[in-house]
Design an enzyme around this catalytic site. Structure first.
Site, PDB file in Angstrom:
ATOM      1  N   HIS A  88     -88.370 -80.827 -30.330  1.00  0.00           N
ATOM      2  CA  HIS A  88     -89.719 -80.253 -30.245  1.00  0.00           C
ATOM      3  C   HIS A  88     -90.154 -79.650 -31.567  1.00  0.00           C
ATOM      4  O   HIS A  88     -89.381 -78.935 -32.199  1.00  0.00           O
ATOM      5  CB  HIS A  88     -89.768 -79.170 -29.164  1.00  0.00           C
ATOM      6  CG  HIS A  88     -89.794 -79.767 -27.798  1.00  0.00           C
ATOM      7  ND1 HIS A  88     -90.941 -79.917 -27.078  1.00  0.00           N
ATOM      8  CD2 HIS A  88     -88.811 -80.310 -27.059  1.00  0.00           C
ATOM      9  CE1 HIS A  88     -90.662 -80.519 -25.938  1.00  0.00           C
ATOM     10  NE2 HIS A  88     -89.378 -80.766 -25.901  1.00  0.00           N
ATOM     11  N   LYS A 117     -83.468 -66.999 -30.756  1.00  0.00           N
ATOM     12  CA  LYS A 117     -82.546 -66.967 -31.891  1.00  0.00           C
ATOM     13  C   LYS A 117     -81.082 -66.751 -31.501  1.00  0.00           C
ATOM     14  O   LYS A 117     -80.181 -67.022 -32.298  1.00  0.00           O
ATOM     15  CB  LYS A 117     -82.950 -65.824 -32.852  1.00  0.00           C
ATOM     16  CG  LYS A 117     -84.290 -66.022 -33.511  1.00  0.00           C
ATOM     17  CD  LYS A 117     -84.194 -67.080 -34.575  1.00  0.00           C
ATOM     18  CE  LYS A 117     -85.547 -67.497 -35.094  1.00  0.00           C
ATOM     19  NZ  LYS A 117     -85.476 -68.695 -35.922  1.00  0.00           N
ATOM     20  N   PRO A 161     -84.886 -62.375 -26.270  1.00  0.00           N
ATOM     21  CA  PRO A 161     -84.998 -63.847 -26.245  1.00  0.00           C
ATOM     22  C   PRO A 161     -86.218 -64.365 -27.012  1.00  0.00           C
ATOM     23  O   PRO A 161     -86.312 -65.564 -27.258  1.00  0.00           O
ATOM     24  CB  PRO A 161     -85.125 -64.180 -24.758  1.00  0.00           C
ATOM     25  CG  PRO A 161     -85.212 -62.897 -24.021  1.00  0.00           C
ATOM     26  CD  PRO A 161     -85.014 -61.757 -24.948  1.00  0.00           C
ATOM     27  N   TYR A 211     -89.468 -69.489 -37.233  1.00  0.00           N
ATOM     28  CA  TYR A 211     -89.281 -69.952 -35.853  1.00  0.00           C
ATOM     29  C   TYR A 211     -88.252 -71.070 -35.799  1.00  0.00           C
ATOM     30  O   TYR A 211     -87.326 -71.037 -34.991  1.00  0.00           O
ATOM     31  CB  TYR A 211     -90.636 -70.418 -35.335  1.00  0.00           C
ATOM     32  CG  TYR A 211     -90.711 -70.695 -33.846  1.00  0.00           C
ATOM     33  CD1 TYR A 211     -90.335 -69.742 -32.910  1.00  0.00           C
ATOM     34  CD2 TYR A 211     -91.222 -71.900 -33.382  1.00  0.00           C
ATOM     35  CE1 TYR A 211     -90.450 -69.991 -31.550  1.00  0.00           C
ATOM     36  CE2 TYR A 211     -91.353 -72.152 -32.030  1.00  0.00           C
ATOM     37  CZ  TYR A 211     -90.946 -71.193 -31.114  1.00  0.00           C
ATOM     38  OH  TYR A 211     -91.063 -71.447 -29.775  1.00  0.00           O
ATOM     39  N   TYR A 261     -96.583 -69.959 -24.794  1.00  0.00           N
ATOM     40  CA  TYR A 261     -96.626 -68.502 -24.798  1.00  0.00           C
ATOM     41  C   TYR A 261     -98.043 -68.113 -24.365  1.00  0.00           C
ATOM     42  O   TYR A 261     -99.003 -68.419 -25.079  1.00  0.00           O
ATOM     43  CB  TYR A 261     -96.392 -67.944 -26.202  1.00  0.00           C
ATOM     44  CG  TYR A 261     -95.048 -68.300 -26.806  1.00  0.00           C
ATOM     45  CD1 TYR A 261     -93.920 -67.528 -26.539  1.00  0.00           C
ATOM     46  CD2 TYR A 261     -94.913 -69.387 -27.671  1.00  0.00           C
ATOM     47  CE1 TYR A 261     -92.689 -67.828 -27.111  1.00  0.00           C
ATOM     48  CE2 TYR A 261     -93.687 -69.699 -28.246  1.00  0.00           C
ATOM     49  CZ  TYR A 261     -92.583 -68.918 -27.960  1.00  0.00           C
ATOM     50  OH  TYR A 261     -91.368 -69.217 -28.527  1.00  0.00           O
TER      51      TYR A 261
HETATM   52  C1  PHB Z   1     -86.253 -70.262 -23.925  1.00  0.00           C
HETATM   53  O1  PHB Z   1     -85.685 -69.591 -23.049  1.00  0.00           O
HETATM   54  O2  PHB Z   1     -86.151 -71.494 -23.939  1.00  0.00           O
HETATM   55  C2  PHB Z   1     -87.095 -69.591 -24.944  1.00  0.00           C
HETATM   56  C3  PHB Z   1     -87.182 -68.210 -24.962  1.00  0.00           C
HETATM   57  C4  PHB Z   1     -87.981 -67.597 -25.917  1.00  0.00           C
HETATM   58  C5  PHB Z   1     -88.668 -68.363 -26.823  1.00  0.00           C
HETATM   59  C6  PHB Z   1     -88.576 -69.745 -26.813  1.00  0.00           C
HETATM   60  C7  PHB Z   1     -87.786 -70.359 -25.867  1.00  0.00           C
HETATM   61  O3  PHB Z   1     -89.449 -67.762 -27.747  1.00  0.00           O
END
Ligand code: PHB
Length: 401
Positions: free
Chosen positions: A84, A312, A308, A398, A215
């Site tokens: 992605h 990371k 989360p 990111y 988001y």
């Molecule tokens: C995920 O749980 O896949 C996840 C969590 C936070 C993010 C992106 C992905 O910013």
């Protein structure tokens, strides 16, 4: 320097490295040490079945995948993971896509659930490379970590007690594990921060309703739609601090997700499915400095936890394992301890970079109880959407660095 061919190295109750914890960090370290021919043992309190099925994170960065691939650990991942390079911010019902891959050297995320990473690492370590791993151990204790001859004692699943003498202990047993707690009070500094928000985390047997992470900023709080597989999806809802799962029956979860993720003037729809996990996530950051004490080296969540937001956590854990494996390999091959001495500094640089970015994002996507702060967060997001340099900053942090 240790002679790897000596009897010392292969005696059954001695290993160069004792690794506590079979998560992504401990297992990656185990694999890299085996590849380098350094004897080690991994102790894990769960069963193999338990850790191979425990859902957690699901996003790997380009460089983490590259590292796994360089060590022959990414065969299935490269075949099966979706890649992605764009995400979507929904602000009050209007969608804005950010193509972060184009903004950052074509690098992408790989969507691959953490339990699949763990499954692959166990297969490589235990089944293919013949690595020593003890499942279901209890009563793990660390001894002599301030000496050059530390030891681990534990009880095996069959109740027998065992002791392992080693040169180093790697603590990869998570935030609540025994290794960090074995460091004497005051020997390391701990930085902790509660971000003043909580997430309800939901895993459902529902196909994704999106091809990219969403988001969503809504007056009632943040909602996220994240990806796991073609049949399972992860969602998050910002909930009041001290809220409990009991307040969130399935119908309320779906109603709130439909509302906060809604798109204006669009026939986009959220597909529902059976909810298989519901947890409240404490949005806390914690960093231990330095990440080592004596012969004990901490990795992953044992050394640092991060919210989360920004995905990371698993990537930092893999980086710690890579750095520690390189340091231990150099030490065992030539006696060069410079990598061990710089281990904490090198890892913490990346950890604090990630903490800063995660905090930047937390502020941007959440609704604060203080309306002024909510509007500031929205202004940050509007700037990200409108400004190339802000989008570039986002992309670099990111998917990289
Ligand atoms: C995920 O749980 O896949 C996840 C969590 C936070 C993010 C992106 C992905 O910013």
């Amino acid at each position: 320097m240790i002679d790897l061919d000596s009897e010392w190295a292969v005696q059954s109750n001695r290993r160069a490295v004792g690794i506590v914890g079979a998560g992504p960090a401990g297992l990656t370290l185990g694999n890299l040490l085996r590849e380098a021919g350094i004897p080690c043992v991994v102790l894990e309190k769960g069963t193999r079945e338990y850790i191979e099925n425990r859902p957690r994170a699901g996003v790997l960065e380009h460089r983490a995948v590259q590292m796994l691939a360089d060590h022959g650990l990414a065969d299935r991942l490269l075949r099966e993971a979706d890649r992605h390079g764009a995400c979507e911010f929904r602000v009050n019902g209007v969608a804005h896509e950010v193509d972060y891959s184009t903004l950052y050297d074509g690098q992408t995320h790989y969507i691959y659930p953490q339990q699949e990473v763990v499954r692959d690492l166990v297969r490589h370590y235990a089944d293919e490379r013949g690595g020593d791993i003890r499942w279901g151990v209890t009563d793990v204790e660390l001894h002599g970590i301030e000496t050059a001859e530390p030891a681990l004692t534990w009880k095996n699943a069959d109740g027998t007690a065992e002791r392992l003498e080693c040169s180093f202990i790697a603590g990869a047993d998570g935030f609540h594990g025994v290794t960090r707690r074995s460091i004497p009070a005051g020997a390391v500094q701990e930085f902790s921060h509660q971000h003043g928000i909580e997430w309800l985390s939901i895993l459902a047997e529902a196909p994704p309703s999106t091809h990219k992470v969403i988001y969503a900023l809504h007056p009632d709080g943040f909602a996220g739609h994240m990806l796991r597989s073609s049949t399972v999806s992860r969602y998050y809802l910002q909930v009041p601090v001290d809220d409990t799962v009991d307040n969130w029956p399935d119908e309320r979860v779906w109603a709130e997700l439909h509302k906060r993720l809604a798109l204006k003037d669009s026939d986009w729809k959220l597909t529902e499915g059976r909810i298989i996990e519901k947890r409240i996530l404490d949005m806390r950051s914690h960093v231990v400095e330095p990440m080592n004490h004596g012969s004990l080296y901490l990795l992953g969540d044992a050394a640092h936890i991060i919210t989360p937001v920004g995905a990371k956590g698993m990537n930092l854990a893999l980086h710690d394992a890579e750095v520690l494996a390189a340091a231990l390999t150099a030490y065992h091959r030539t006696g060069d301890d410079s990598g061990l001495r710089s281990y904490s500094r090198v890892c913490l640089q990346r950890v604090w970079r990630a903490q800063e970015f995660s905090q930047w994002m937390v502020f941007m996507i959440h609704r604060s109880p203080e309306p002024f702060l909510s509007r500031l967060g929205q202004a940050r997001l509007e700037h990200l959407i409108a400004s190339g340099s802000s989008a570039g900053y986002f992309a670099q942090n990111y998917v990289g660095p």
